[in-house]
Design a protein around this motif. Structure first.
Motif, PDB file in Angstrom:
ATOM      1  N   HIS A 188       0.850  -1.187   0.000  1.00 61.10           N
ATOM      2  CA  HIS A 188       0.000   0.000   0.000  1.00 61.10           C
ATOM      3  C   HIS A 188       0.890   1.243   0.000  1.00 61.10           C
ATOM      4  O   HIS A 188       1.617   1.483   0.975  1.00 61.10           O
ATOM      5  CB  HIS A 188      -0.887   0.047   1.244  1.00 61.10           C
ATOM      6  N   PHE A 189       0.838   2.032  -1.076  1.00 63.26           N
ATOM      7  CA  PHE A 189       1.540   3.323  -1.111  1.00 63.26           C
ATOM      8  C   PHE A 189       0.518   4.361  -0.629  1.00 63.26           C
ATOM      9  O   PHE A 189      -0.326   4.839  -1.399  1.00 63.26           O
ATOM     10  CB  PHE A 189       2.031   3.619  -2.520  1.00 63.26           C
ATOM     11  N   ILE A 190       0.585   4.659   0.661  1.00 66.20           N
ATOM     12  CA  ILE A 190      -0.453   5.467   1.308  1.00 66.20           C
ATOM     13  C   ILE A 190      -0.282   6.938   0.928  1.00 66.20           C
ATOM     14  O   ILE A 190       0.826   7.480   0.955  1.00 66.20           O
ATOM     15  CB  ILE A 190      -0.376   5.293   2.840  1.00 66.20           C
ATOM     16  N   ASP A 191      -1.383   7.577   0.597  1.00 67.67           N
ATOM     17  CA  ASP A 191      -1.344   8.991   0.235  1.00 67.67           C
ATOM     18  C   ASP A 191      -1.205   9.840   1.496  1.00 67.67           C
ATOM     19  O   ASP A 191      -2.176  10.068   2.219  1.00 67.67           O
ATOM     20  CB  ASP A 191      -2.628   9.360  -0.525  1.00 67.67           C
ATOM     21  N   VAL A 192       0.011  10.275   1.759  1.00 68.80           N
ATOM     22  CA  VAL A 192       0.272  11.125   2.925  1.00 68.80           C
ATOM     23  C   VAL A 192       0.726  12.508   2.485  1.00 68.80           C
ATOM     24  O   VAL A 192       1.458  13.199   3.213  1.00 68.80           O
ATOM     25  CB  VAL A 192       1.320  10.482   3.859  1.00 68.80           C
ATOM     26  N   GLY A 193       0.304  12.919   1.302  1.00 70.21           N
ATOM     27  CA  GLY A 193       0.698  14.234   0.816  1.00 70.21           C
ATOM     28  C   GLY A 193       2.179  14.280   0.509  1.00 70.21           C
ATOM     29  O   GLY A 193       2.748  13.344  -0.056  1.00 70.21           O
TER      30      GLY A 193
END
Length: 512
Positions: A188-193
């Protein structure tokens, strides 16, 4: 005058006696011994010959009746005081398969439990209870024997692997072979800005690589909980800049963490000290593995690629990079590692070929060199960055390289959280590549194409980061300053404003 023969002559009596003794023998063999003995006593209690014939007939009826009653009970174990709890007859291997037989009343004894010859099942008998347990898929026919010869009817038990069950219907495919050693990983490449956080899951094991900045820390924790994470087997901090480290502190407080891996340098920031203190409070320590060390994660493994050595003046090049290997598929995560660290990875001799490359430093021009791309040869690239970020990430030069090599591109600033799943041979995604090769800044016109020929040189790449404002940071404290004399700082260090903010520093209100 001839004497009158008594009723039930000797011929009839002999036949009846033979039949009677045969019934008695069968009744005794069938454990119907109580009525059998009663019949014997009833037959011999009187001496009168006529009574004997009558008693012989009555005793035979008793013996035959008792015989049929007990034969009928052979198919009904409950009638003999045995309760059979069959439960369901089809299981998956992951189920806790138990078929119990409990004696009722307590003096009833189960002498044995028999199964068709099949290595999938094992029998355990303890305290008057028999339990069958299954270890692998297959079929078994089961019946019980109690009190010598009282048996239940045959019961067929089917055990299938979870992989055989249809995802939609739950039905098993008996003809489909099952590979119990199959590889599987979900990344999971989490969207953290404007930051980085990657969750890796394999066979119930979890790895978190970086955690984004302070503003997204709670989001990362919530996301992991949504993925049913309870224990983090490996928590990896690539390096100690704020946009990678902050969320890991939240993970340390929210989950059971087994191992912590980080780079072996000291970062001069309150955030770094908070991270170290939190690790210690969990009775853990930060491990500093060497390049080439391999760790298992479920049915996959990951290898440490960097750093080869520590550079105290450059946090990015201290990034811990890893390669996740799942069967034939590979994923490389590099944190903020720049071209110098990439060169060390190439020189290490470790196989860097991969299917998915998460670009270093959010796609900046200081990372993802031509040499590194040609060594990794990824099919897919993932860039984690924030929309309209102040640094202009990703850089046009980097995107031009990806485009020229026909590398399919995913971007969190354009697509949000991106999920890749591998079965060891193929990779599936939760969305299609965006293949948007436009730079983060519309003013970024790029530079000349870089060359891998060491004999050639190119003009220095003046990126937006190199041109931005310089500030001063103290040896202790949490503020950055526009001049070195503000607040009486001793031996301050000059860095770019973005670097200061990445380290967790905030602007001084006096000089800003």
């Amino acid at each position: 005058m001839s004497k009158k023969k008594p009723n039930g002559g000797s011929g009839c009596g002999t036949v009846l006696l033979f039949a009677f003794l045969l019934c008695i023998a069968i009744a005794i063999y069938s454990y119907a011994w109580i009525p059998a003995i009663g019949a014997i006593i009833f037959f011999f209690v009187k001496k009168d010959r006529t009574d004997r014939t009558r008693n012989l007939i009555i005793s035979s009826v008793v013996a035959i009746t008792s015989l049929f009653v007990f034969i009928g009970m052979k198919a009904t174990p409950e009638l003999s005081g045995i309760n059979v709890e069959w439960g369901k007859t089809e299981f998956t291997v992951s189920d806790k398969v138990e078929i119990k037989v409990t004696p009722i009343p307590s003096d009833a004894k189960i002498k044995s439990l028999e199964m068709s010859e099949n290595p999938i099942a094992q029998l355990e008998y303890k305290d008057g209870k028999a339990i069958i347990s299954f270890e692998s898929e297959g079929e078994a026919s089961v019946f019980f024997t109690a009190n010598g010869n009282v048996q239940s009817g045959m019961e067929d038990i089917k055990v299938v692997s979870q992989a055989q069950l249809d995802d939609n219907t739950g039905e098993s495919d008996e003809n489909q072979p099952v590979n119990t050693n199959a590889h599987k990983v979900k990344v999971h490449f989490i969207d953290v800005g404007q930051g980085l956080s990657v969750l890796v899951q394999s066979d119930g094991k979890n790895l978190i690589y970086d955690g984004g900045d302070r503003s997204t820390s709670s989001f990362v924790v919530s996301y992991l909980k949504e993925q049913n994470v309870e224990t983090i087997d490996y928590l990896i901090s690539s390096h100690y800049d704020d946009d990678h480290l902050s969320g890991l502190i939240g993970c340390l407080n929210a989950f059971n963490v087994e191992n912590v891996i980080g780079s072996d340098y000291i970062h001069d920031s309150n955030l770094y000290q908070s991270f170290i203190d939190t690790v210690s409070s969990k009775n853990l320590e930060v491990q500093h593995p060497s390049v080439g060390d391999v760790f298992e994660l479920g049915s996959t493994e990951f290898t440490i690629l960097s750093p080869k050595e520590i550079n105290q003046s450059e946090s990015n090049d201290n990034s811990v990079a890893i390669k996740i290997t799942c069967g034939e598929n590979g994923f490389i995560l590099t944190g903020d590692a720049e071209s110098g660290s990439e060169a060390d990875m190439i020189a290490s001799g470790i196989n860097l070929s991969c299917d998915v490359l998460c670009l270093g430093h959010h796609g900046s021009a200081s990372s993802t060199s031509w040499d590194f791309l040609q060594k990794t040869v990824p099919e897919f690239a993932v860039i984690s960055c924030g929309a309209d970020n102040q640094y202009g990430h990703p850089d046009k030069d980097t995107l031009d390289k990806l485009s020229s090599m026909n590398i399919s591109l995913y971007r969190t600033d354009k697509q949000g959280t991106i999920i890749a799943e591998s079965d060891g041979e193929n990779i599936s995604w939760n969305t299609e590549p965006c293949n948007d090769y436009s730079p983060g800044s519309i003013e970024d016109a790029g530079t000349e194409v870089q060359t891998t020929d060491s004999a050639q040189t190119s003009e220095p790449n003046q990126t937006q980061e190199q041109q931005e404002r310089m500030v001063w940071i103290p040896q202790s404290g949490s503020k950055y300053h526009s001049n070195s004399s503000c607040s009486g700082m001793k031996n301050p260090t000059q860095v770019t404003q973005s670097e200061a903010e990445a380290m967790g520093y905030e602007p001084c209100k006096r000089c800003h």
